[in-house]
Design an enzyme around this catalytic site. Structure first.
Site, PDB file in Angstrom:
ATOM      1  N   TRP A 230       0.741  -1.128   0.075  1.00 30.95           N
ATOM      2  CA  TRP A 230       0.198   0.106  -0.106  1.00 30.95           C
ATOM      3  C   TRP A 230       0.812   1.210   0.042  1.00 30.95           C
ATOM      4  CZ3 TRP A 230      -2.230   2.651   4.770  1.00 30.95           C
ATOM      5  CH2 TRP A 230      -3.059   3.532   4.371  1.00 30.95           C
TER       6      TRP A 230
ATOM      7  N   ASP B  53       1.219  -9.004   0.406  1.00 26.52           N
ATOM      8  CA  ASP B  53       0.061  -8.480   0.306  1.00 26.52           C
ATOM      9  C   ASP B  53      -0.064  -7.389  -0.732  1.00 26.52           C
ATOM     10  OD1 ASP B  53      -2.769  -8.344   1.581  1.00 26.52           O
ATOM     11  OD2 ASP B  53      -1.912  -6.143   1.851  1.00 26.52           O
TER      12      ASP B  53
ATOM     13  N   TYR C  48      -4.604  -0.561  -4.972  1.00 27.71           N
ATOM     14  CA  TYR C  48      -3.398   0.036  -4.638  1.00 27.71           C
ATOM     15  C   TYR C  48      -2.779   0.647  -6.307  1.00 27.71           C
ATOM     16  CZ  TYR C  48      -3.356  -2.192  -0.091  1.00 27.71           C
ATOM     17  OH  TYR C  48      -3.633  -2.589   1.081  1.00 27.71           O
TER      18      TYR C  48
ATOM     19  N   TRP D 260      -2.202  -4.839  10.080  1.00 26.56           N
ATOM     20  CA  TRP D 260      -1.312  -3.772   9.301  1.00 26.56           C
ATOM     21  C   TRP D 260      -1.134  -2.447   9.701  1.00 26.56           C
ATOM     22  CZ3 TRP D 260      -4.458   0.525   7.963  1.00 26.56           C
ATOM     23  CH2 TRP D 260      -6.067   0.277   8.039  1.00 26.56           C
TER      24      TRP D 260
ATOM     25  N   LEU E  14       3.067   0.879  12.616  1.00 26.48           N
ATOM     26  CA  LEU E  14       3.609   1.904  13.062  1.00 26.48           C
ATOM     27  C   LEU E  14       2.741   2.991  12.642  1.00 26.48           C
ATOM     28  CD1 LEU E  14       7.292   1.480  11.609  1.00 26.48           C
ATOM     29  CD2 LEU E  14       6.651   1.109  13.746  1.00 26.48           C
ATOM     30  N   ALA E  15       1.509   2.847  12.681  1.00 26.84           N
ATOM     31  CA  ALA E  15       0.225   3.972  12.751  1.00 26.84           C
ATOM     32  C   ALA E  15       0.805   4.777  11.604  1.00 26.84           C
ATOM     33  CB  ALA E  15       0.240   4.627  14.040  1.00 26.84           C
TER      34      ALA E  15
END
Length: 401
Positions: A91, A119, A124, A277, A280-281
């Site tokens: 992403w 993934d 995307y 997913w 790390l925000a």
């Protein structure tokens, strides 16, 4: 398996009694007796051999570690599919922030580090991420059987029939993804969000169809509520169809309730696992935003204005202060703050795999280093982190008790 062995051991103890019974019958049916004895001896031999390796096999089903890379592998939910506990997501990065050359470098580092899970999604970079991922796999010549490739369906195109979870779009959308990936099948196809315009039975039937046609091995959900996942499971069981095996959910230090409260209940009830997913925000936990928003960061991009607003908000400043309080713990464990955050996600045994998103080889190598931090995540360390965060979620059962 354990029940079968226990019953067999009980039979072994009563073997003398059965032999006496067989000897009484031998005068009338010698062939039947001999066949029964031979069959019994075969079962006994198998039981003894199973008894020697079953405990070890049981342990390996929970988690195993590759000797060469140190990567750990877990089952995806209660399915038999083994996935690396760290996966590589595409992403924003593939077909967007990074060049094709950097994407190839990232995939190579991940693969050589033991990562087998990659993934992507049809949305995307408008499908370009799938094209790049498939091209790299083909160029590298990696064995398809050694990879776990997942993609997600919902936003396929601008036309009304090119999005959603109708039978039409699930089948046509997955065919399009396979063409872009240059693959015959994906291991898991995800419903990228719930679709209130499509009956649940139609969604489950379509997912069952693509699996039966060999286009996918399993199917899962993403951003679905526990109630929606339970409905899909109930429909699948009612009509003898295939239920979802996994939910993709956001999970990090500041987003915990769904993965720590809702999904564990679903896992124990119906076997749905968690693939998480954004550990790390979206970079908030990376430490780069401690003094504002750098020009080269993701939050500085126009399309990520929402992230910038989140960082500079009052809640965002509180989160940055908490991260500063977590830094001494990371230093004591000999790791970076991102490594601590990823290892914290991995310490949750209900998480099958954590998807990493990296824009540079250095970032990916750093995040993969969380594997070495995982053994240091003792209950004492986890409690220290909880005392700083003060956001540990509790189920209703916990409150009642």
């Amino acid at each position: 398996m354990q029940v079968s062995i226990a019953c067999t051991e009980h039979n072994l103890k009563s073997r003398n009694g059965e032999d006496r019974l067989l000897s009484k019958q031998s005068s009338t049916a010698p062939n039947v007796v001999n066949a029964a004895r031979a069959k019994f001896r075969t079962v006994a031999i198998i039981a003894r051999s199973l008894g020697t390796f079953t405990p070890q096999h049981h342990i390996s089903l929970k988690e195993s570690t590759a000797k060469q890379t140190g990567m750990k592998y877990r089952n995806l939910g209660k399915s038999g599919l083994r996935v690396s506990c760290l996966g590589l997501g595409t992403w924003v990065t593939f077909g967007g922030q990074i060049s094709d050359e950097v994407a190839e470098r990232l995939m190579t580092i991940a693969y050589e580090s033991g990562v087998n899970l990659f993934d992507t999604a049809e949305v995307y970079a408008a499908g370009k991420a799938e094209v790049i991922l498939g091209s790299i796999i083909k160029k590298k010549g990696w064995r398809r059987s050694s990879l776990v490739i997942t993609t997600k369906l919902y936003w396929g195109g601008k036309a009304e029939t090119e999005r959603g979870l109708s039978r039409k779009h699930i089948i046509e959308g997955l065919k399009g993804s396979l063409q872009r990936l240059q693959l015959e099948y994906v291991d898991v196809v995800f419903a990228n969000r719930p679709d209130s315009n499509t009956p649940m039975e139609e969604i489950v039937r379509a997912m069952t169809h693509v699996i039966n046609q060999g286009m996918a091995m399993y199917w899962g959900t993403s951003r679905w509520s526990a109630m929606e996942i339970m409905e899909a499971y109930s429909v699948a069981r009612q009509f003898n169809m295939i239920p979802p095996v996994c939910e993709q959910a956001e999970y990090h230090l500041f987003q915990r309730e769904k993965v720590e409260v809702q999904l564990p209940e679903l896992y124990h009830k119906i076997g749905v696992g968690a693939m998480t997913w954004s550990p790390l925000a979206c970079g908030i936990i990376s430490g780069k935003y401690g003094n504002g928003v750098p020009e080269s960061s993701r939050a500085s991009l126009k399309c990520y204005q929402w992230l910038k607003e989140r960082i500079v908000s009052e809640e965002g400043r509180k989160q940055q202060n908490k991260l500063k309080d977590l830094s001494p713990i990371a230093e004591r464990l000999g790791c970076t703050l991102p490594q601590l955050a990823v290892a914290w996600c991995l310490r949750n045994e209900g998480v099958s795999s954590v998807l990493l998103g990296s824009s540079t080889p250095e970032q990916l190598i750093e995040n993969l280093g969380a594997i070495q931090v995982l053994p240091k995540m003792t209950s004492h360390v986890v409690n220290e982190i909880d005392n700083i965060l003060r956001n540990k979620p509790y189920s209703k059962k916990d409150y009642r008790s």
